[in-house]
Scaffold this motif. Structure first.
Motif, PDB file in Angstrom:
ATOM      1  N   UNK A 190       0.748  -1.259  -0.147  1.00 53.37           N
ATOM      2  CA  UNK A 190       0.180   0.448  -0.036  1.00 53.37           C
ATOM      3  C   UNK A 190       0.806   1.300  -0.632  1.00 53.37           C
ATOM      4  N   UNK A 201      -4.860   2.876  -1.670  1.00 48.83           N
ATOM      5  CA  UNK A 201      -5.037   1.896  -0.879  1.00 48.83           C
ATOM      6  C   UNK A 201      -6.050   0.855  -0.939  1.00 48.83           C
ATOM      7  N   UNK A 202      -6.897   1.091  -1.020  1.00 51.46           N
ATOM      8  CA  UNK A 202      -8.796   0.825  -0.878  1.00 51.46           C
ATOM      9  C   UNK A 202      -9.044  -0.373  -1.440  1.00 51.46           C
ATOM     10  N   UNK A 211      -4.637  -6.903  13.630  1.00 48.86           N
ATOM     11  CA  UNK A 211      -4.149  -6.076  14.317  1.00 48.86           C
ATOM     12  C   UNK A 211      -4.858  -5.452  15.421  1.00 48.86           C
ATOM     13  N   UNK A 213      -6.156  -2.554  17.636  1.00 46.97           N
ATOM     14  CA  UNK A 213      -6.115  -1.268  18.646  1.00 46.97           C
ATOM     15  C   UNK A 213      -6.018  -0.977  19.732  1.00 46.97           C
ATOM     16  N   UNK A 220      -4.674   6.803  19.512  1.00 47.57           N
ATOM     17  CA  UNK A 220      -5.147   5.941  19.338  1.00 47.57           C
ATOM     18  C   UNK A 220      -3.997   5.373  18.067  1.00 47.57           C
ATOM     19  N   UNK A 222      -3.314   1.061  15.993  1.00 42.67           N
ATOM     20  CA  UNK A 222      -3.442  -0.246  15.274  1.00 42.67           C
ATOM     21  C   UNK A 222      -1.486  -0.522  15.634  1.00 42.67           C
ATOM     22  N   UNK A 244     -12.666  -8.398  -0.161  1.00 39.39           N
ATOM     23  CA  UNK A 244     -12.175  -6.666  -0.375  1.00 39.39           C
ATOM     24  C   UNK A 244     -13.224  -6.158  -1.086  1.00 39.39           C
TER      25      UNK A 244
ATOM     26  N   UNK B  56      -8.277  11.899  -3.707  1.00 39.18           N
ATOM     27  CA  UNK B  56      -8.025  10.376  -3.042  1.00 39.18           C
ATOM     28  C   UNK B  56      -8.097  10.573  -1.379  1.00 39.18           C
ATOM     29  N   UNK B  59     -11.317  10.313   2.548  1.00 41.02           N
ATOM     30  CA  UNK B  59     -12.523   9.546   2.805  1.00 41.02           C
ATOM     31  C   UNK B  59     -13.521   9.592   3.846  1.00 41.02           C
ATOM     32  N   UNK B 177     -14.989   9.579  -1.003  1.00 36.07           N
ATOM     33  CA  UNK B 177     -15.135   8.139  -1.487  1.00 36.07           C
ATOM     34  C   UNK B 177     -15.662   7.868   0.250  1.00 36.07           C
ATOM     35  N   UNK B 238     -11.555   0.882  14.139  1.00 37.39           N
ATOM     36  CA  UNK B 238     -10.607   1.067  13.264  1.00 37.39           C
ATOM     37  C   UNK B 238      -9.655  -0.635  12.430  1.00 37.39           C
ATOM     38  N   UNK B 239      -9.888  -0.893  13.056  1.00 38.33           N
ATOM     39  CA  UNK B 239      -9.494  -2.562  12.226  1.00 38.33           C
ATOM     40  C   UNK B 239      -9.709  -2.904  10.896  1.00 38.33           C
ATOM     41  N   UNK B 242      -8.350  -0.211   8.466  1.00 37.06           N
ATOM     42  CA  UNK B 242      -7.640  -0.074   8.029  1.00 37.06           C
ATOM     43  C   UNK B 242      -7.320  -1.735   7.056  1.00 37.06           C
ATOM     44  N   UNK B 243      -8.053  -2.453   7.702  1.00 34.04           N
ATOM     45  CA  UNK B 243      -7.710  -4.129   6.759  1.00 34.04           C
ATOM     46  C   UNK B 243      -8.274  -3.455   5.181  1.00 34.04           C
ATOM     47  N   UNK B 244      -9.293  -3.233   5.538  1.00 34.01           N
ATOM     48  CA  UNK B 244      -9.659  -2.634   4.664  1.00 34.01           C
ATOM     49  C   UNK B 244      -9.758  -0.945   3.580  1.00 34.01           C
ATOM     50  N   UNK B 245      -9.942  -0.684   3.828  1.00 35.96           N
ATOM     51  CA  UNK B 245      -9.428   1.014   3.399  1.00 35.96           C
ATOM     52  C   UNK B 245      -7.822   1.141   3.298  1.00 35.96           C
ATOM     53  N   UNK B 246      -7.243   0.937   4.222  1.00 37.73           N
ATOM     54  CA  UNK B 246      -6.009   1.171   3.933  1.00 37.73           C
ATOM     55  C   UNK B 246      -5.058   2.578   4.626  1.00 37.73           C
ATOM     56  N   UNK B 247      -5.880   3.685   5.129  1.00 35.16           N
ATOM     57  CA  UNK B 247      -5.930   4.886   4.930  1.00 35.16           C
ATOM     58  C   UNK B 247      -6.898   5.428   5.562  1.00 35.16           C
ATOM     59  N   UNK B 248      -6.484   6.483   6.619  1.00 36.07           N
ATOM     60  CA  UNK B 248      -7.455   7.311   7.895  1.00 36.07           C
ATOM     61  C   UNK B 248      -8.477   7.518   7.462  1.00 36.07           C
ATOM     62  N   UNK B 265     -10.182   7.347  15.916  1.00 36.22           N
ATOM     63  CA  UNK B 265      -8.818   7.402  15.263  1.00 36.22           C
ATOM     64  C   UNK B 265      -8.998   8.299  13.396  1.00 36.22           C
TER      65      UNK B 265
END
Lengths: 326, 326
Positions: A190, A201-202, A211, A213, A220, A222, A244, B56, B59, B177, B238-239, B242-248, B265
């Motif tokens: 990513x 990244x998504x 992960x 938290x 916070x 991760x 996904x 981009x 989010x 998005x 938040x997990x 991160x898993x799905x989107x990969x950005x905050x 988060x």
């Protein structure tokens, strides 16, 4: 009722038309592979065509190692692991006598290999867990910006396939949403896929650890745990796709037996579909390997591709250039 | 060098300008909440603004139950579970004497509640596992098309909040998005979120079970297993992000303590950020519940919102309408 900026608008319209008139895949030779790609893209994206697929359903998935970038002489993520272990070794004097670290630090790759799957998990835990996602992301970004491929001396992000970069852009220009679906680590890819491939990244699916938290000094974070969440390889690829993306791709691109189930899953849906395998048969410009290779083995998926008429790309015959110009 | 379709282009440009001039949030009263939303969106999406965020990175994440659609008198997914158990009961005569099925089939909800977490897991396993992802998706699609809310008699997909539908569209029009990040099941939401919210399956994050790839009569399927993969609630949000989107995210929207960590988060990142909580205080048009509720409890997250100046929406004061017009 005059519009304020017809000139700008007209300019873009004309530019887009010129763009379409040009060859969108200039690094591909005019062979059957290229023709199959173009025929598929045109029929699914042309409104009114019997094979038309609405844009939101134009999902394409790409393996990464060996499909979008090279994977020889070792998977690039493994080069990262080696560099990280060397960098962290001064803080871990116990590694001098602990396998697989001891062998790795002595440069004894046979000794590392002898540690087997357990050794791999130990190295992954030491280099991919125990830090926050942000710390890991920075470490990867620093490494990818500085590390060089041992054979070509080029940065790893220049070891990508120019024809595939063009293919990604061509698909996007035709309304496709392109995802990476790789056995490689999701958090390893990513930090650079958006810049290198235009894939945010998504839209990256990969192997992942669990992960956690938690709050650190009121902030916070991760934390990356040394526990597997998903191995996004072989039968794990359709699982990763469903987790996904949540819908079946209409096109999938791979190069090895690790991609076989992704291609099968893609092709088993209704309507027009496309499966492509990159065959590494170019020892001169890249590497030549397939059925017997320890990296990116292509054996069963090749047989299935031939039996089912999937597109098999010969790097040697189908690609005008392999890597981007320096 | 005349363009071929300037009229069409000009029409769209003008239509877009008119669109922007109109109120993008007509179901919101002109209160502080609406002003805070608009101020945030304008400053992050205006190029040259000191708070500008590239598209981009725009989010936004939305909880579903109680944030995008209602969650009273019971979570709608639980209504689905009840209906499924009733529908499947003829094939399971043993359920007549097995808890929590026996209580549920007699309409004894206290008996069901007494079965606790183990009972919930048993009911989820019976209704959400053991079939393929495609079979489950069809079951959900059939249910959502026919089931009716017990109080209003409306289909569940009409029990969505009109002001939030407008907010989603407003954010999208400004380059955001939007993702759902819900404690509800990912596969329970995906069959209808695109149609109802404009949120495609790949932008839905939720609780999930494990999946298994296998071949059935030569066709690949994904089987839903009765094992938890992710509980996408509280610290799991938040997990999941991160898993799905990969950005905050830069903006997050919730309504209960289950959303607290997602909001924390989101707000802990750099630059301009936005957190919003929907407070259910409208017993007349919807429901009124917060600190003591068994569904969508809002207690700690409310205190934190007040302490940190997050936007707290009063359904009663801030929303002109709650549900879409019939």
């Amino acid at each position: 009722m005059k519009a304020r900026f017809p000139f700008a608008v007209v300019f873009y319209v004309i530019a887009a038309q010129i763009g379409h008139a040009q060859d969108p895949l200039p690094s591909w030779n005019d062979t059957a592979s290229k023709k199959a790609i173009v025929a598929f893209v045109e029929k699914v994206s042309k409104e009114g065509s019997p094979d038309f697929v609405p844009a939101p359903e134009r999902i394409a998935t790409f393996d990464n190692d060996g499909t979008l970038w090279a994977e020889q002489p070792i998977y690039f993520q493994f080069a990262f692991v080696i560099d990280r272990i060397k960098a962290l070794a001064p803080k871990h004097p116990e590694w001098k006598t602990k396998e697989p670290f001891a062998s790795l630090l002595k440069g004894d790759m046979k000794g590392v290999a002898a540690s087997g799957e357990k050794g791999v998990m130990t190295m992954l835990a030491a280099t991919h867990a125990g830090m926050t996602t942000e710390e890991f992301s920075r470490t990867v970004a620093d490494w990818i910006a500085t590390a060089r491929h041992p054979k070509t001396g080029r940065p790893y992000i220049e070891m990508v396939y120019q024809p595939m970069i063009e293919l990604l852009a061509y698909l996007r220009a035709n309304g496709f949403k392109c995802f990476i679906v790789s056995g490689g680590g999701i958090e390893f890819m990513r930090p650079w896929t958006e810049k290198v491939y235009g894939i945010p990244p998504e839209q990256v699916v990969g192997s992942s650890g669990k992960l956690k938290f938690e709050m650190r000094d009121g902030k916070p974070v991760l934390v990356k745990l040394p526990e597997i969440n998903l191995i996004d390889d072989k039968a794990g690829k359709p699982v990763g796709i469903q987790m996904h993306i949540g819908r079946r791709p209409i096109a999938a691109f791979g190069n090895s037996d690790g991609d076989q189930q992704m291609l099968e899953w893609t092709m088993a849906g209704d309507g027009s579909r496309f499966a492509l395998i990159v065959h590494h048969d170019d020892a001169e410009r890249e590497w030549a390997y397939d059925r017997k290779s320890h990296v990116g083995q292509l054996d069963k998926a090749w047989d299935e591709a031939v039996a089912k008429g999937w597109t098999v790309v010969s790097m040697k015959e189908d690609w005008k250039t392999v890597f981007p110009a320096r």
